[in-house]
Scaffold this active site. Structure first.
Site, PDB file in Angstrom:
ATOM      1  N   GLU B  52       0.801  -1.228   0.000  1.00 31.12           N
ATOM      2  CA  GLU B  52       0.000   0.000   0.000  1.00 31.12           C
ATOM      3  C   GLU B  52       0.836   1.282   0.000  1.00 31.12           C
ATOM      4  OE1 GLU B  52      -0.667  -2.572   2.019  1.00 31.12           O
ATOM      5  OE2 GLU B  52      -2.801  -3.087   1.891  1.00 31.12           O
ATOM      6  N   PHE B 114     -11.202  -6.361  14.598  1.00 25.66           N
ATOM      7  CA  PHE B 114     -10.182  -6.862  13.687  1.00 25.66           C
ATOM      8  C   PHE B 114      -9.964  -5.855  12.558  1.00 25.66           C
ATOM      9  CE2 PHE B 114      -9.064  -9.383   9.866  1.00 25.66           C
ATOM     10  CZ  PHE B 114      -7.799  -9.785  10.277  1.00 25.66           C
ATOM     11  N   GLN B 115      -8.721  -5.482  12.338  1.00 24.87           N
ATOM     12  CA  GLN B 115      -8.336  -4.526  11.304  1.00 24.87           C
ATOM     13  C   GLN B 115      -9.046  -3.178  11.429  1.00 24.87           C
ATOM     14  OE1 GLN B 115      -8.314  -6.537   7.442  1.00 24.87           O
ATOM     15  NE2 GLN B 115      -6.268  -7.333   7.911  1.00 24.87           N
ATOM     16  N   LYS B 164     -17.945   0.029   6.399  1.00 32.67           N
ATOM     17  CA  LYS B 164     -18.614  -0.949   5.535  1.00 32.67           C
ATOM     18  C   LYS B 164     -20.118  -0.707   5.435  1.00 32.67           C
ATOM     19  CE  LYS B 164     -19.442  -5.869   4.943  1.00 32.67           C
ATOM     20  NZ  LYS B 164     -18.811  -6.455   3.769  1.00 32.67           N
ATOM     21  N   MET B 470      24.080   8.485   0.984  1.00 36.94           N
ATOM     22  CA  MET B 470      24.006   9.842   1.499  1.00 36.94           C
ATOM     23  C   MET B 470      24.439   9.903   2.959  1.00 36.94           C
ATOM     24  SD  MET B 470      23.637  12.826   0.621  1.00 36.94           S
ATOM     25  CE  MET B 470      22.598  13.591  -0.600  1.00 36.94           C
TER      26      MET B 470
END
Lengths: 172, 573
Positions: B52, B114-115, B164, B470
């Site tokens: 993502e 959950f999530q 949802k 760097m």
């Protein structure tokens, strides 16, 4: 630096979930010195108004106002620092475990502070009492300082300043 | 009155009405309903990335290539949290991306379901606007707001969290054609009085400089800026984000300023008496020590964002305006100034310390960048973050047919490769070259699968020095060469034995060529300067993703450089 002092902002915001967190988050994220922030609804139920007090210099204060203005949820930023306003802060002080003599002293303090506006004793017990004060933030600071000096056992709760622009221009 | 429809149907309708042709989407429990709806819709391409974070970088590349918002769809919880780095990147570089996150049904919010995460809360300080849709009736309006806010004024990321139940619930079918937001009024005009003041000040200057930032690109004002500089005879310096605001072979172009800017550019800013800055927020990489920045100059600052003005640098004439609007107006007044002596002075500085690397031995980054200039004269160069980015900023030459996208504000390693994929998806007719390092590449290398399946024809140039270069450069210059946590082929990132011969050094993994081949991509390794052009030409001809790995000397450093927080006059040359 230049002009470090207390300044006041009235902020009209959308009355929505998360807006208070967003405004408050700005002050912590950018290390602005927030003194107090109060919020409540206005005559429009979908708009809230905040009264914000910050300690800052001129440049930082300008930046704070601009940053607030960029927020989508902020409808209007008003700088109250130099305009005539009515400002009050609600404060409760519970004084505990006091003698009759100390109680009398507490009443005297209330009486003298009453010259500055609304302050009274609203509850009392055998060895305790509660003072309710709706004075300016600064006068409440002075009251707190005196109460702390005079009494050993006190609980103080303060609500933060609420302000509205004056109608007559001499008020402050 | 139209029939009520489900939230997911209104979502898809909104995308169609906004003309969205591509959505970068990663599935998950709480976006499956929307995906199912998208699957039934014609005309919207679904791109499936492999992570993502990369997904949002791809949307950023797409947005910059097309000028349209990059639209993202991810699921709740980890899907949402994975986007945060890239959202922040878009915030810092003002890129319009719209991230739609799935969310648990409202009844579960607050349960640590959950999530479930408070993604709106987590991203509050890095989005232009973010909200959870809590009322199906407001969905249409909020979707419209998302597109409006992301793309107008100073563009930026918007996050819309979709529980949802909102996706499934039926409600109004209307998608509004416009929204009125009382707290959001992007600046669409320019204060003529202020602009006049700015112009007068510029006219009065003896040693004027134009400093152009990324805002010039966002406004699409490159042509106006160039014409303004030409008509006034004023030299132009750019920030890394503003690079290409004026063609780089233009006689008035001095170069990039800032931490790794050109000697002549930084010196010109130091010595100028009026600095006309446009579309830059005076980031510390540009100014160095603020007290020493442009010490002799009166400063004009044109920016669309009020809060960018007088924030880092106190300016003498602020102008709140879109860069293009301001320049169009200024062009009405512009007339030639006598700046011959000043330009000659700058020219002397350029000759005194030109930008160049040694050519006596080995393959230098300059040669690689020049090879890219030659083989890919038009198109888009996308960089990652680190040494190679600064080398690209120094040696890739831009003009109106060649643009560069880079992560300037946040400096996000892992940006380059996915952003290049997104750019190519947005601009399939243009050549897209990604310039990246071996460190940054490994931060999002999983996206090669995306490039393969989405048939994305990009050339990826990995500048491999076996180090996180760097930071290693800092250790080399400021920390007595005590290399720790920076060597990419040793435990703890400390080289096994600095004195060991090359043969004794551990084998570098991955083998980028074999890795590329394992995906079915073209893999080429280049170790000698004379092979650069041929390798790049092969990569260009190859249909599909090509990985070209350039093995450069480990201790190559980016010069000039200014130590963080030091004045820009303290250049290490």
């Amino acid at each position: 630096m230049n002009n470090l002092k207390n300044r006041w902002i009235a902020l009209y915001v959308e009355n929505e979930v998360g807006v208070l967190a967003k405004v408050a988050g700005l002050f912590s994220a950018k290390s602005y010195n927030l003194q107090s922030l109060t919020v409540g609804t206005t005559e429009h139920e979908d708009i809230s108004r905040m009264t914000i007090c910050v300690t800052s210099d001129d440049i930082t204060f300008e930046q704070i106002k601009k940053q607030l203005n960029t927020m989508v949820e902020v409808i209007k930023v008003m700088d109250l620092t130099n305009v005539p306003i009515h400002m009050k802060e609600i404060l409760f002080a519970k004084i505990k475990r006091i003698t009759a003599e100390e109680k009398a002293e507490a009443f005297r303090i209330v009486e003298v502070f009453a010259a500055s506006g609304h302050i009274r004793t609203i509850d009392i017990g055998e060895d305790s009492m509660i003072i309710e004060s709706a004075l300016t933030e600064r006068r409440n600071n002075e009251l707190c300082a005196l109460l702390r000096k005079t009494f050993k056992h006190i609980d103080i709760v303060r609500g933060g300043a609420v302000a509205m622009e004056a109608i007559s221009t001499s008020c402050r | 009155m139209a029939m009520d429809i489900a939230g997911k149907k209104l979502f898809v309708k909104a995308l169609q009405e906004e003309g969205v042709d591509t959505i970068f989407a990663y599935p998950g429990g709480y976006v499956t309903d929307i995906l199912d709806e998208l699957q039934r819709t014609e005309g919207i391409r679904i791109v499936l990335p492999r992570h993502e974070q990369a997904l949002v970088h791809e949307a950023e590349g797409y947005a910059r290539a097309t000028g349209r918002p990059g639209v993202c769809l991810v699921t709740s919880g980890p899907g949402a949290t994975n986007t945060i780095t890239a959202i922040t990147d878009a915030h810092y570089d003002s890129i319009p991306v719209i991230v739609f996150t799935g969310q648990v049904p409202q009844g579960l919010i607050g349960n640590d379901a959950f999530q479930e995460v408070d993604i709106v809360g987590m991203t509050r300080s890095v989005v232009k606007y973010g909200v959870t849709v809590r009322d199906r009736k407001k969905l249409g309006q909020i979707l419209k707001m998302a597109f409006h806010i992301a793309t107008t004024g100073k563009p930026g990321p918007v996050l819309i969290d979709l529980p949802k139940d909102i996706q499934l619930k039926t409600g109004p079918a209307e998608y509004p054609s416009e929204v009125h937001i009382r707290g959001y009024k992007p600046n669409e005009s320019v204060h003529i009085g202020q602009l006049k003041k700015a112009y007068k000040l510029l006219r009065s200057a003896k040693r004027p400089i134009i400093l152009a930032g990324g805002g010039v690109h966002i406004a699409g004002a490159e042509e106006e800026l160039t014409r303004f500089a030409e008509e006034m005879h004023i030299p132009v310096v750019t920030t890394v984000m503003g690079k290409g605001s004026i063609p780089e072979d233009h006689p008035l172009y001095v170069g990039n300023s800032g931490m790794h800017g050109r000697y002549a550019a930084n010196t010109a800013v130091n010595e100028c008496d009026v600095l006309f800055s446009i579309g830059t927020r005076f980031n510390d990489r540009i100014t160095g020590d603020l007290n020493e920045f442009a010490p002799n100059a009166k400063i004009i600052h044109v920016d669309v964002d009020t809060s960018s003005i007088s924030r880092n640098v106190v300016v003498d004439v602020p102008v709140v305006s879109d860069a293009k609007l301001a320049l169009e107006k200024l062009l009405e007044w512009a007339s030639p100034k006598k700046t011959k002596n000043w330009r000659e002075q700058i020219h002397l500085w350029q000759e005194e310390h030109p930008l160049q690397m040694r050519r006596d031995r080995g393959m230098t980054p300059q040669m690689i960048m020049e090879g890219i200039n030659e083989v890919f004269p038009t198109g888009i160069v996308v960089t990652d973050v680190g040494q190679h980015q600064m080398w690209a900023a120094q040696y890739i030459t831009l003009n109106k047919d060649r643009r560069m996208f880079t992560s300037g504000g946040l400096g996000t390693m892992g940006f380059g490769f996915p952003a290049a994929i997104g750019a190519k998806i947005g601009a399939p007719d243009q050549d897209v070259v990604c310039v990246t390092g071996d460190g940054g590449m490994q931060m999002n290398m999983q996206e090669l699968a995306t490039a393969i399946y989405e048939d994305v024809d990009v050339t990826v140039c990995i500048i491999n020095n076996r180090y996180l270069g760097m930071v290693r450069q800092f250790q080399q210059v400021f920390y007595g060469k005590r290399y720790v946590d920076t060597c990419l082929c040793s435990p703890g990132g400390s080289p096994i034995d600095a004195k060991a011969s090359e043969a004794e050094q551990p084998v570098y993994v991955p083998d980028f060529v074999k890795w590329a081949e394992s995906y079915g991509a073209l893999g080429i390794r280049v170790e000698r300067g004379e092979d650069i052009i041929e390798a790049l030409s092969r990569a260009k001809e190859h249909k599909g993703a090509a990985i070209v790995e350039f093995m450069i000397a480990t201790e190559e450093i980016v010069l000039p450089m200014v130590k963080g927080g030091a004045p820009m006059s303290d250049m290490i040359l």
